[in-house]
Design a protein around this motif. Structure first.
Motif, PDB file in Angstrom:
ATOM      1  N   UNK A  32       0.798  -1.232   0.000  1.00  0.00           N
ATOM      2  CA  UNK A  32       0.000   0.000   0.000  1.00  0.00           C
ATOM      3  C   UNK A  32       0.828   1.278   0.000  1.00  0.00           C
ATOM      4  N   UNK A  33       2.142   1.201  -0.205  1.00  0.00           N
ATOM      5  CA  UNK A  33       2.956   2.404  -0.367  1.00  0.00           C
ATOM      6  C   UNK A  33       2.721   2.995  -1.746  1.00  0.00           C
ATOM      7  N   UNK A  34       2.836   4.306  -1.857  1.00  0.00           N
ATOM      8  CA  UNK A  34       2.739   4.979  -3.146  1.00  0.00           C
ATOM      9  C   UNK A  34       4.153   5.064  -3.717  1.00  0.00           C
ATOM     10  N   UNK A  35       4.364   4.557  -4.939  1.00  0.00           N
ATOM     11  CA  UNK A  35       5.687   4.562  -5.546  1.00  0.00           C
ATOM     12  C   UNK A  35       5.624   5.169  -6.941  1.00  0.00           C
ATOM     13  N   UNK A  36       6.801   5.610  -7.421  1.00  0.00           N
ATOM     14  CA  UNK A  36       6.934   6.146  -8.766  1.00  0.00           C
ATOM     15  C   UNK A  36       7.971   5.313  -9.492  1.00  0.00           C
ATOM     16  N   UNK A  37       7.683   4.942 -10.750  1.00  0.00           N
ATOM     17  CA  UNK A  37       8.614   4.150 -11.546  1.00  0.00           C
ATOM     18  C   UNK A  37       9.667   5.091 -12.108  1.00  0.00           C
ATOM     19  N   UNK A  38      10.953   4.757 -11.897  1.00  0.00           N
ATOM     20  CA  UNK A  38      12.041   5.640 -12.325  1.00  0.00           C
ATOM     21  C   UNK A  38      12.828   5.075 -13.502  1.00  0.00           C
ATOM     22  N   UNK A  39      12.539   3.830 -13.913  1.00  0.00           N
ATOM     23  CA  UNK A  39      13.269   3.243 -15.039  1.00  0.00           C
ATOM     24  C   UNK A  39      12.364   2.271 -15.768  1.00  0.00           C
ATOM     25  N   UNK A  40      12.632   2.096 -17.058  1.00  0.00           N
ATOM     26  CA  UNK A  40      11.881   1.131 -17.852  1.00  0.00           C
ATOM     27  C   UNK A  40      10.847   1.795 -18.741  1.00  0.00           C
ATOM     28  N   UNK A  41      10.032   0.958 -19.345  1.00  0.00           N
ATOM     29  CA  UNK A  41       9.014   1.436 -20.288  1.00  0.00           C
ATOM     30  C   UNK A  41       7.978   2.300 -19.586  1.00  0.00           C
ATOM     31  N   UNK A  42       7.632   1.965 -18.363  1.00  0.00           N
ATOM     32  CA  UNK A  42       6.592   2.693 -17.622  1.00  0.00           C
ATOM     33  C   UNK A  42       7.154   3.831 -16.768  1.00  0.00           C
ATOM     34  N   UNK A  43       8.312   4.358 -17.125  1.00  0.00           N
ATOM     35  CA  UNK A  43       8.943   5.421 -16.334  1.00  0.00           C
ATOM     36  C   UNK A  43       8.016   6.625 -16.214  1.00  0.00           C
ATOM     37  N   UNK A  44       7.894   7.141 -14.975  1.00  0.00           N
ATOM     38  CA  UNK A  44       7.040   8.301 -14.719  1.00  0.00           C
ATOM     39  C   UNK A  44       5.688   7.953 -14.144  1.00  0.00           C
ATOM     40  N   UNK A  45       5.267   6.700 -14.267  1.00  0.00           N
ATOM     41  CA  UNK A  45       3.970   6.301 -13.727  1.00  0.00           C
ATOM     42  C   UNK A  45       4.062   6.145 -12.213  1.00  0.00           C
ATOM     43  N   UNK A  46       2.961   6.450 -11.539  1.00  0.00           N
ATOM     44  CA  UNK A  46       2.887   6.228 -10.093  1.00  0.00           C
ATOM     45  C   UNK A  46       1.774   5.231  -9.820  1.00  0.00           C
ATOM     46  N   UNK A  47       1.921   4.512  -8.718  1.00  0.00           N
ATOM     47  CA  UNK A  47       0.914   3.533  -8.356  1.00  0.00           C
ATOM     48  C   UNK A  47       1.124   3.024  -6.951  1.00  0.00           C
ATOM     49  N   UNK A  48       0.187   2.197  -6.517  1.00  0.00           N
ATOM     50  CA  UNK A  48       0.209   1.640  -5.170  1.00  0.00           C
ATOM     51  C   UNK A  48       0.814   0.243  -5.229  1.00  0.00           C
ATOM     52  N   UNK A  49       1.633  -0.088  -4.239  1.00  0.00           N
ATOM     53  CA  UNK A  49       2.256  -1.408  -4.180  1.00  0.00           C
ATOM     54  C   UNK A  49       1.207  -2.423  -3.738  1.00  0.00           C
ATOM     55  N   UNK A  50       1.008  -3.448  -4.560  1.00  0.00           N
ATOM     56  CA  UNK A  50       0.035  -4.480  -4.249  1.00  0.00           C
ATOM     57  C   UNK A  50       0.677  -5.645  -3.498  1.00  0.00           C
ATOM     58  N   UNK A  51       1.911  -5.981  -3.859  1.00  0.00           N
ATOM     59  CA  UNK A  51       2.585  -7.115  -3.232  1.00  0.00           C
ATOM     60  C   UNK A  51       4.093  -6.885  -3.267  1.00  0.00           C
ATOM     61  N   UNK A  52       4.811  -7.322  -2.232  1.00  0.00           N
ATOM     62  CA  UNK A  52       6.261  -7.230  -2.166  1.00  0.00           C
ATOM     63  C   UNK A  52       6.815  -8.640  -2.037  1.00  0.00           C
ATOM     64  N   UNK A  53       7.745  -9.004  -2.931  1.00  0.00           N
ATOM     65  CA  UNK A  53       8.403 -10.305  -2.864  1.00  0.00           C
ATOM     66  C   UNK A  53       9.858 -10.067  -2.466  1.00  0.00           C
ATOM     67  N   UNK A  54      10.173 -10.310  -1.206  1.00  0.00           N
ATOM     68  CA  UNK A  54      11.504 -10.033  -0.677  1.00  0.00           C
ATOM     69  C   UNK A  54      12.545 -11.009  -1.210  1.00  0.00           C
ATOM     70  N   UNK A  55      12.123 -12.214  -1.580  1.00  0.00           N
ATOM     71  CA  UNK A  55      13.077 -13.213  -2.062  1.00  0.00           C
ATOM     72  C   UNK A  55      13.672 -12.823  -3.409  1.00  0.00           C
ATOM     73  N   UNK A  56      12.845 -12.306  -4.304  1.00  0.00           N
ATOM     74  CA  UNK A  56      13.313 -11.939  -5.640  1.00  0.00           C
ATOM     75  C   UNK A  56      13.498 -10.433  -5.806  1.00  0.00           C
ATOM     76  N   UNK A  57      13.287  -9.646  -4.754  1.00  0.00           N
ATOM     77  CA  UNK A  57      13.408  -8.180  -4.777  1.00  0.00           C
ATOM     78  C   UNK A  57      12.527  -7.555  -5.852  1.00  0.00           C
TER      79      UNK A  57
END
Length: 109
Positions: free
Chosen positions: A8-33
């Motif tokens: 549920x954190x608000x994040x902004x994409x800083x690299x890749x095709x979707x750079x500049x988009x913001x969204x809410x974190x739905x799931x975090x996978x700590x094993x694969x980062x």
């Protein structure tokens, strides 16, 4: 190593095709980062019909995981910034590197 992002954190994409988009974190996978961000890195998936679950077949769009290094947490006060950790009153809290304010964390149950 503790991750700086939580569900549920608000994040902004800083690299890749979707750079500049913001969204809410739905799931975090700590094993694969990797994190799953709402409406970011949408991929098409072929879905089989399942009458028992009332699922109609066809092509569905869903989010795919993105690497944690390609997103940046959005501070409510100053916008996207790096996150540090410090101890306050015996608890580890997340701190914004730009403004120095603590970033809200979800309560542990």
């Amino acid at each position: 190593m503790s991750l700086s992002l939580q569900r549920n954190d608000q994040v902004k994409v800083i690299a890749g095709v979707d750079r500049g988009k913001t969204g809410r974190v739905l799931r975090v996978d700590a094993d694969t980062n990797r994190v799953l961000v709402e409406h970011v890195r949408m991929v098409k998936k072929n879905v089989r019909p399942n009458p028992q679950r009332n699922i109609k077949g066809g092509i569905a769009e869903q989010e795919a995981p993105i690497h944690i290094s390609n997103v940046m947490l959005v501070c409510p006060n100053c916008g996207p910034s790096r996150i540090g950790h410090k101890f306050e009153g015996g608890k580890k809290v997340r701190v914004c590197k730009k403004c120095g304010n603590t970033v809200a964390t979800k309560g542990k149950k």
